[in-house]
Design a protein around this motif. Structure first.
Motif, mmCIF file in Angstrom:
data_model
loop_
_atom_site.group_PDB
_atom_site.id
_atom_site.type_symbol
_atom_site.label_atom_id
_atom_site.label_comp_id
_atom_site.label_asym_id
_atom_site.label_seq_id
_atom_site.Cartn_x
_atom_site.Cartn_y
_atom_site.Cartn_z
ATOM 1 N N GLY A 49 -7.198 -1.534 2.752
ATOM 2 C CA GLY A 49 -7.002 -0.098 2.570
ATOM 3 C C GLY A 49 -7.652 0.709 3.684
ATOM 4 O O GLY A 49 -7.064 1.678 4.180
ATOM 5 N N GLN A 63 -5.935 9.297 0.831
ATOM 6 C CA GLN A 63 -6.384 7.987 0.376
ATOM 7 C C GLN A 63 -5.261 6.967 0.519
ATOM 8 O O GLN A 63 -4.090 7.319 0.587
ATOM 9 N N ALA A 64 -5.680 5.715 0.578
ATOM 10 C CA ALA A 64 -4.733 4.600 0.520
ATOM 11 C C ALA A 64 -4.941 3.922 -0.825
ATOM 12 O O ALA A 64 -6.072 3.740 -1.262
ATOM 13 N N ARG A 65 -3.838 3.580 -1.466
ATOM 14 C CA ARG A 65 -3.909 2.771 -2.679
ATOM 15 C C ARG A 65 -3.309 1.421 -2.336
ATOM 16 O O ARG A 65 -2.244 1.336 -1.734
ATOM 17 N N VAL A 66 -4.019 0.376 -2.725
ATOM 18 C CA VAL A 66 -3.640 -0.988 -2.374
ATOM 19 C C VAL A 66 -3.467 -1.796 -3.651
ATOM 20 O O VAL A 66 -4.288 -1.705 -4.572
ATOM 21 N N HIS A 103 0.813 -1.215 0.000
ATOM 22 C CA HIS A 103 0.000 0.000 0.000
ATOM 23 C C HIS A 103 0.846 1.264 0.000
ATOM 24 O O HIS A 103 2.029 1.240 0.333
#
Length: 166
Positions: free
Chosen positions: A35, A72-75, A5
């Protein structure tokens, strides 16, 4: 499933990476669930830094005055060789307005989306591997390009196989 992530903040009309995970992590839920977990943990750990950066924490999380998410989280799947900048984009984004557990219908949709993204990633990796093996086998010689094209069908079409051997 194993995931990697990144945490990103909005800067103008784009997202900038401000933190990355230490490496692949095992998680029993979906990529979206992972996420939500890592983003909430990051927000909890970094709240003083976020406040110092001029972001505000409202009911829906860190948002601008119009309610748009700023974090935001990107996974991505740990098996993806180019998890965040590959051409296929097998990435799930979870922003700060999506931290609550989803309804059962949305959770089912997240799971179905993840299965499709994972299958697309595996297909992309397998296509790359098949193309490399096809080129290597053709380079050794001993068989015609048409023979190889027929051999790999239906995994890839004949025209694609012939193009790969040029």
């Amino acid at each position: 499933m194993r995931y990697v992530h990144q945490i990103e903040v909005a800067e103008g009309s784009s997202w900038q990476v401000i933190a990355e995970g230490d490496g692949p992590e095992e998680h029993d839920g979906t990529a979206a669930d992972y996420g939500r977990c890592v983003l909430q943990q990051w927000i909890d750990d970094q709240s003083s830094l976020i406040d110092a950066g001029g972001l505000s924490y409202g009911e829906d999380g860190y948002t601008d005055q119009d309610g748009n998410p700023l974090i935001q989280a990107r996974v991505a799947f740990a098996e993806d060789p180019f998890p965040f900048d590959g051409p296929d984009g097998h990435v799930v984004a979870v922003d700060c307005t999506q931290l609550d557990d989803p309804s059962p219908e949305i959770a089912a949709l997240e799971a179905a989306r993840e299965r499709k993204l994972y299958a697309k990633m595996l297909d992309s990796l397998a296509s790359d591997e098949l193309e490399e093996a096809l080129q290597a086998a053709h380079a050794v010689g001993g068989r015609s390009a048409n023979w190889f094209a027929e051999f790999v069908y239906p995994a890839i079409s004949r025209p694609v196989a012939l193009r790969a051997m040029r």
